[in-house]
Write a protein that holds these residues in place. Structure first.
Motif, mmCIF file in Angstrom:
data_model
loop_
_atom_site.group_PDB
_atom_site.id
_atom_site.type_symbol
_atom_site.label_atom_id
_atom_site.label_comp_id
_atom_site.label_asym_id
_atom_site.label_seq_id
_atom_site.Cartn_x
_atom_site.Cartn_y
_atom_site.Cartn_z
ATOM 1 N N PHE A 193 0.840 -1.191 0.000
ATOM 2 C CA PHE A 193 0.000 0.000 0.000
ATOM 3 C C PHE A 193 0.876 1.242 0.000
ATOM 4 C CE2 PHE A 193 0.595 -0.774 4.553
ATOM 5 C CZ PHE A 193 0.798 0.497 5.069
ATOM 6 N N ASP A 194 0.304 2.314 -0.510
ATOM 7 C CA ASP A 194 1.005 3.592 -0.628
ATOM 8 C C ASP A 194 0.697 4.416 0.614
ATOM 9 O OD1 ASP A 194 1.986 6.086 -1.213
ATOM 10 O OD2 ASP A 194 0.918 6.308 -3.127
ATOM 11 N N PRO A 195 1.685 4.727 1.456
ATOM 12 C CA PRO A 195 1.408 5.498 2.669
ATOM 13 C C PRO A 195 0.978 6.935 2.394
ATOM 14 C CG PRO A 195 3.758 5.168 2.404
ATOM 15 C CD PRO A 195 3.095 4.317 1.372
ATOM 16 N N THR A 255 -0.571 -5.094 8.928
ATOM 17 C CA THR A 255 -1.983 -4.717 9.041
ATOM 18 C C THR A 255 -2.170 -3.511 9.951
ATOM 19 O OG1 THR A 255 -2.762 -6.962 8.599
ATOM 20 C CG2 THR A 255 -4.250 -5.512 9.823
ATOM 21 N N GLY A 256 -1.398 -3.424 11.029
ATOM 22 C CA GLY A 256 -1.533 -2.291 11.936
ATOM 23 C C GLY A 256 -1.307 -0.965 11.237
ATOM 24 N N ALA A 257 -0.295 -0.912 10.390
ATOM 25 C CA ALA A 257 -0.018 0.315 9.651
ATOM 26 C C ALA A 257 -1.120 0.612 8.638
ATOM 27 C CB ALA A 257 1.335 0.208 8.947
ATOM 28 N N LEU A 258 -1.607 -0.433 7.976
ATOM 29 C CA LEU A 258 -2.644 -0.243 6.960
ATOM 30 C C LEU A 258 -3.951 0.248 7.584
ATOM 31 C CD1 LEU A 258 -3.640 -0.521 4.045
ATOM 32 C CD2 LEU A 258 -4.168 -2.924 4.550
ATOM 33 N N LEU A 259 -4.357 -0.364 8.694
ATOM 34 C CA LEU A 259 -5.602 0.059 9.333
ATOM 35 C C LEU A 259 -5.507 1.495 9.836
ATOM 36 C CD1 LEU A 259 -6.591 -3.132 11.381
ATOM 37 C CD2 LEU A 259 -7.314 -2.487 9.070
ATOM 38 N N ALA A 260 -4.355 1.875 10.359
ATOM 39 C CA ALA A 260 -4.172 3.253 10.814
ATOM 40 C C ALA A 260 -4.293 4.230 9.651
ATOM 41 C CB ALA A 260 -2.820 3.401 11.506
#
Length: 301
Positions: A37-39, A69-74
């Motif tokens: 994913f692109d931050p 997943t933690g970074a993506l959900l945030a």
């Protein structure tokens, strides 16, 4: 954009949920934790997102998605999505040490525990806890990463031989072995911080008491019975769910056979509900989950 996105990893567990959504005509996207994913992307795949990432993912894939997943959900939360079992719940799910601290902070009983990150500290932690005890991985699943030691000599031999369990985050719990009354634990499921149902689970003396369909293999010694827990236990489970930001999930408790104290020991943000719910409960909790998902979608519009 679809109304709902479900991020999931296990290939089997969520088919009943998808079937319930299909029956109700809910527009949803089933997303796997693949690719990247692109931050810098300020969009989310849906206004409501349900995370179904299991802590046992590391047992199925060495390149597991738990921390990713933690970074993506945030990121999806920052994009404005309502993320169910989002980063706050995931932070609790990924640490049994945090779970115990949260539960104890609510004034509820837990097993006597010491948290360490070095094998060299396990022996001293064990002396503080006493025997028999278990050494647990801070991140586990389906009973993985739990070893019982009855004597100091057994434990010291395991330390010397590299026979301690390991955790993917390097953290271990040294914990009193609690003899559960009747050999049973109670799993209390919650939905939107409210009591949903409870089951009593018994095994063969091992630590794998997973109630999911995928855990019920031929010859399994796990048995499950619907129960109505005491009001104090229901209230405690709801308080834990609120404190853990748990939108849907289970709380596990056992009655200490030595003193009758209810000791809470696990919080599960991944609830795929009990195997054969119509046989065990007489109704299907997926229907209640879909009802609430429809409500959350309406609130997000």
């Amino acid at each position: 954009m679809t109304d709902l996105a479900i991020l999931y990893e296990h290939p089997v567990w969520f088919q009943p949920l998808f079937a319930a959504l299909d029956r109700r005509g809910v527009d949803y996207a089933a997303l796997r934790p693949d690719g990247g994913f692109d931050p810098a992307d300020a969009t989310a795949p849906a206004p409501v997102i349900l995370s179904r990432i299991a802590m046992s993912a590391f047992l199925r894939e060495a390149e597991h998605p738990i921390f990713w997943t933690g970074a993506l959900l945030a990121q999806w939360e920052r994009a404005g999505a309502r993320v169910l079992n989002g980063p706050a719940a995931l932070a609790i799910d990924t640490s049994k040490a945090r779970q115990l601290s949260l539960v104890s902070g609510l004034g509820l009983a837990i097993p006597k525990t010491r948290v360490v990150h070095r094998a060299a500290d396990v022996a001293d932690a064990a002396d503080a806890v006493g025997f028999p005890l278990v050494v647990k991985a801070n991140i586990g699943g389906a009973g993985a990463g739990i070893v019982r030691f009855d004597t100091r000599d057994e434990l010291r031999a395991a330390i010397a031989d590299g026979g301690l369990p390991t955790s993917i985050d390097g953290v271990l719990l040294v914990q009193d072995y609690v003899p559960a009354h009747g050999g049973a634990i109670t799993r209390i499921e919650t939905l939107d911080r409210a009591y949903l149902y409870a089951i009593e689970v018994r095994g063969d003396g091992g630590f794998d008491l997973c109630p999911a369909d995928a855990c019920q293999v031929p010859g399994s010694a796990i048995t499950m019975t619907a129960v109505e827990p005491a009001p104090a236990l229901r209230d405690a489970a709801e308080a834990i769910a609120r404190a853990a930001s748990l939108d849907v999930g289970g709380v596990e408790v056992m009655i200490d056979d030595r003193d009758g104290v209810a000791r809470f020991y696990d919080i599960n943000a991944l609830s795929n509900f009990v195997a054969k719910p119509l046989d065990v409960l007489g109704w299907d909790p997926h229907d209640q989950l879909v009802d609430r998902l429809i409500g959350w979608i309406g609130e997000a519009r």
